[in-house]
Design an enzyme around this catalytic site. Structure first.
Site, PDB file in Angstrom:
ATOM      1  N   ASP A 168      -6.792   1.554  -2.808  1.00 41.77           N
ATOM      2  CA  ASP A 168      -8.003   1.215  -2.062  1.00 41.77           C
ATOM      3  C   ASP A 168      -8.461   2.388  -1.205  1.00 41.77           C
ATOM      4  O   ASP A 168      -9.487   2.308  -0.530  1.00 41.77           O
ATOM      5  CB  ASP A 168      -7.819  -0.051  -1.220  1.00 41.77           C
ATOM      6  CG  ASP A 168      -6.708   0.080  -0.170  1.00 41.77           C
ATOM      7  OD1 ASP A 168      -5.962   1.074  -0.202  1.00 41.77           O
ATOM      8  OD2 ASP A 168      -6.588  -0.837   0.664  1.00 41.77           O
TER       9      ASP A 168
ATOM     10  N   SER B   4       0.816  -1.209   0.000  1.00 42.92           N
ATOM     11  CA  SER B   4       0.000   0.000   0.000  1.00 42.92           C
ATOM     12  C   SER B   4       0.852   1.261   0.000  1.00 42.92           C
ATOM     13  O   SER B   4       1.551   1.545  -0.957  1.00 42.92           O
ATOM     14  CB  SER B   4      -0.965  -0.024   1.189  1.00 42.92           C
ATOM     15  OG  SER B   4      -1.875   1.035   1.135  1.00 42.92           O
TER      16      SER B   4
END
Length: 357
Positions: A243, A98
């Site tokens: 996300d 991420s």
């Protein structure tokens, strides 16, 4: 009880190769399908330098366990969440760290229908299987690998969440942070009436413009400057695996996550009155006020994606939001998305003829 350093509450994450390497990736590929009793698993990965070699080792472990792998390649985490039920797979694994620095990598796991697997819901069992070398025998008939491009299906699936006819021709700064979202933005751009001003759109494993994490204040500067330079209507920046997305108004002001939760609840309840909206316990006054005004029902959950998704399934909530910029949607396999909020906010601004400011 012995532990493996990279196993965290919601995923596996650590420095490469000290905490995550090809040996561990292979063992995860041997253990995870045994734990969830999987025959078919979707695998995707982000832009990091180590992602390909880790994915290859993981896939070898899966294949040696007799598991067929659908490799969707370079993608965002939500594409694995989408592809797992879309392709009727038994599970999915996304290789990503991420917003962490380049030397990190990790994995996120889901079961069938993209139900999340965290430490307390299964990764602890996988960890012990690895520590005890508790694997099934290497299969004589190994699994196969099929490379599948799901981008078009992924983009088309987003159509259910917005009405392109109701989006105004805004000028929008989109900052991909040299993560993976640029590929999705390029794919959806022809479908939208907006003008995209792209900043750091090309995926680049070096992260030459800094780690893609808009939560860090100094990382917001390029988005703010582009908004002012181009007199844009708003700006959006994503983290590395997209996300999460973060919003800026037409003056370049960063919009805190708890306001976005309220705006998304408002957008959804316009077309789905009376639905349940799940929120985390932090700074909820704005969300509660909007949900009550719109005739919805606000349901509180513990923070964290596993808790939010579990609560959403429990109460059949249409949407769940956290001030950390994670937004979850029932019709997206109860999974978080960085693309759906982008589209919903564009439509809400258009319908109400109001700026984010």
């Amino acid at each position: 009880m012995r532990k493996i350093n990279g196993f965290k509450a919601y995923d596996i994450r650590g420095k490469v190769p000290g905490e995550l390497n090809t040996e561990l990736a292979y063992k995860i590929g041997r253990a995870y399908p045994k734990y969830i009793d999987a025959k078919d698993i979707v695998v995707g990965y982000d832009i990091r330098k180590s992602s390909v070699e880790i994915s290859e080792a993981l896939i070898k472990g899966l294949n040696d366990s007799g598991v067929n792998v659908t490799n969707i390649g370079l993608c965002g985490t939500e594409m694995v969440y989408f592809a797992t039920p879309h392709l009727n797979a038994d599970g999915g694994i996304m290789i990503t760290a991420s917003h962490n620095p380049p030397e990190y990598n990790g994995m996120k796991f889901v079961r069938k229908d993209s139900v999340p697997v965290g430490y307390s819901s299964g990764l602890n069992e996988v960890e012990q299987m690895i520590l005890e070398n508790n694997f099934s025998e290497v299969k004589v008939e190994k699994g196969n690998v099929t490379d599948v491009d799901v981008m078009d299906d992924f983009i088309n699936n987003l159509n259910q969440f917005y009405d392109v006819e109701k989006i105004s021709p805004f000028k929008v700064v989109v900052n991909g942070g040299n993560g993976c979202v640029g590929l999705a933005l390029n794919a959806i751009e022809p479908k939208l009436p907006i003008e995209m001003i792209k900043v750091f759109n090309e995926p680049d494993s070096e992260f030459p413009n800094g780690v893609p994490n808009p939560k860090i204040e100094e990382n917001r500067k390029p988005t703010i400057e582009a908004i002012k330079e181009h007199d844009a209507d708003l700006g959006i920046a994503w983290d590395g695996d997209y996300d999460r997305c973060f919003f800026f108004d037409e003056e370049g002001n960063f919009i805190e996550g708890y306001y976005i939760v309220g705006l998304l609840a408002k957008s959804i309840l316009k077309n789905h009155p009376g639905e349940n909206i799940v929120h985390d316990p932090r700074l909820v006054w704005n969300t509660l006020e909007i949900v009550n005004q719109r005739g919805g029902k606000a349901v509180e959950s513990k923070s964290g994606h596993a808790f939010i998704k579990e609560k959403m399934r429990e109460v059949n909530a249409i949407y769940g939001g956290e001030m950390s910029a994670h937004h979850y949607f029932r019709d997206n396999a109860y999974s978080d998305s960085g693309m759906i909020p982008f589209l919903l906010i564009l439509q809400l601004m258009s319908e109400e003829n109001k700026s984010l400011a």
